[in-house]
Design a protein around this motif. Structure first.
Motif, PDB file in Angstrom:
ATOM      1  N   SER A  92      45.127  39.101  38.256  1.00 31.48           N
ATOM      2  CA  SER A  92      44.353  39.786  39.296  1.00 31.48           C
ATOM      3  C   SER A  92      43.295  38.859  39.851  1.00 31.48           C
ATOM      4  O   SER A  92      42.841  37.935  39.172  1.00 31.48           O
ATOM      5  CB  SER A  92      43.640  41.016  38.722  1.00 31.48           C
ATOM      6  N   TRP A  93      42.891  39.133  41.087  1.00 37.55           N
ATOM      7  CA  TRP A  93      41.671  38.540  41.635  1.00 37.55           C
ATOM      8  C   TRP A  93      40.586  39.468  41.129  1.00 37.55           C
ATOM      9  O   TRP A  93      40.361  40.555  41.652  1.00 37.55           O
ATOM     10  CB  TRP A  93      41.722  38.494  43.157  1.00 37.55           C
ATOM     11  N   LEU A  94      39.952  39.079  40.033  1.00 39.62           N
ATOM     12  CA  LEU A  94      39.037  39.944  39.297  1.00 39.62           C
ATOM     13  C   LEU A  94      37.633  39.357  39.348  1.00 39.62           C
ATOM     14  O   LEU A  94      37.348  38.357  38.696  1.00 39.62           O
ATOM     15  CB  LEU A  94      39.518  40.083  37.849  1.00 39.62           C
TER      16      LEU A  94
ATOM     17  N   ASP B 123      39.326  43.957  41.932  1.00 38.34           N
ATOM     18  CA  ASP B 123      40.388  43.860  40.928  1.00 38.34           C
ATOM     19  C   ASP B 123      41.688  44.046  41.682  1.00 38.34           C
ATOM     20  O   ASP B 123      42.248  45.140  41.760  1.00 38.34           O
ATOM     21  CB  ASP B 123      40.215  44.915  39.834  1.00 38.34           C
ATOM     22  N   ILE B 124      42.149  42.954  42.275  1.00 34.99           N
ATOM     23  CA  ILE B 124      43.305  42.973  43.167  1.00 34.99           C
ATOM     24  C   ILE B 124      44.485  42.329  42.453  1.00 34.99           C
ATOM     25  O   ILE B 124      44.457  41.129  42.146  1.00 34.99           O
ATOM     26  CB  ILE B 124      42.997  42.210  44.475  1.00 34.99           C
ATOM     27  N   PRO B 125      45.537  43.105  42.166  1.00 37.39           N
ATOM     28  CA  PRO B 125      46.711  42.534  41.490  1.00 37.39           C
ATOM     29  C   PRO B 125      47.317  41.380  42.294  1.00 37.39           C
ATOM     30  O   PRO B 125      47.456  41.466  43.515  1.00 37.39           O
ATOM     31  CB  PRO B 125      47.683  43.704  41.413  1.00 37.39           C
TER      32      PRO B 125
END
Length: 129
Positions: free
Chosen positions: A38-40, A31-33
């Motif tokens: 996000s890259w979720l 879960d990268i903002p």
């Protein structure tokens, strides 16, 4: 060659994260903002090193017509394997999940289809044994 990641376009990443983790039982892997999104990615808790499901924002102009056409025709965008379709149907129904197709015998498999609350139909399936 193997599947590493596959996408499901979602109308709201936060809502999708809640549904896919709390209701369906997936686990967040990344879960990268990235700006407003996000890259979720999610994984099955049964196979944390396996294929990842990307909950991708449905922002591209081609997504809405694609998803709308599939949903109108009752076509799921993805299929998830479960041990027992009937049991999972009952569990999910008890949690308020809306099914568009209940458990159905499809030859070698049982299938059911539900609305993921984020713009998609999702199928669950299990091989008959």
């Amino acid at each position: 060659m193997r599947v590493y990641i596959t996408s499901v376009f979602v109308s709201d990443q936060s809502q999708a994260k809640e549904f896919y983790t709390k209701v369906l039982g997936f686990k967040v892997k990344h879960d990268i903002p990235m700006g407003p999104f996000s890259w979720l990615t999610l994984v099955s808790p049964e196979d944390e090193g396996g294929a990842e499901l990307l909950l991708e924002p449905a922002e591209h102009r081609a997504v809405a017509p694609y998803r709308d056409a599939l949903k109108a025709d009752g076509i799921p965008v993805a299929s998830f394997a479960v041990e027992d379709v009937q049991a999972e149907y009952e569990r999910l129904s008890g949690l308020g999940v809306e099914f568009t197709q209940g458990p159905t015998d499809a030859g070698t498999v049982m299938v059911a289809t539900f609305d993921d609350t984020c713009g998609n139909l999702i199928q669950i399936s299990s091989y008959k044994g």
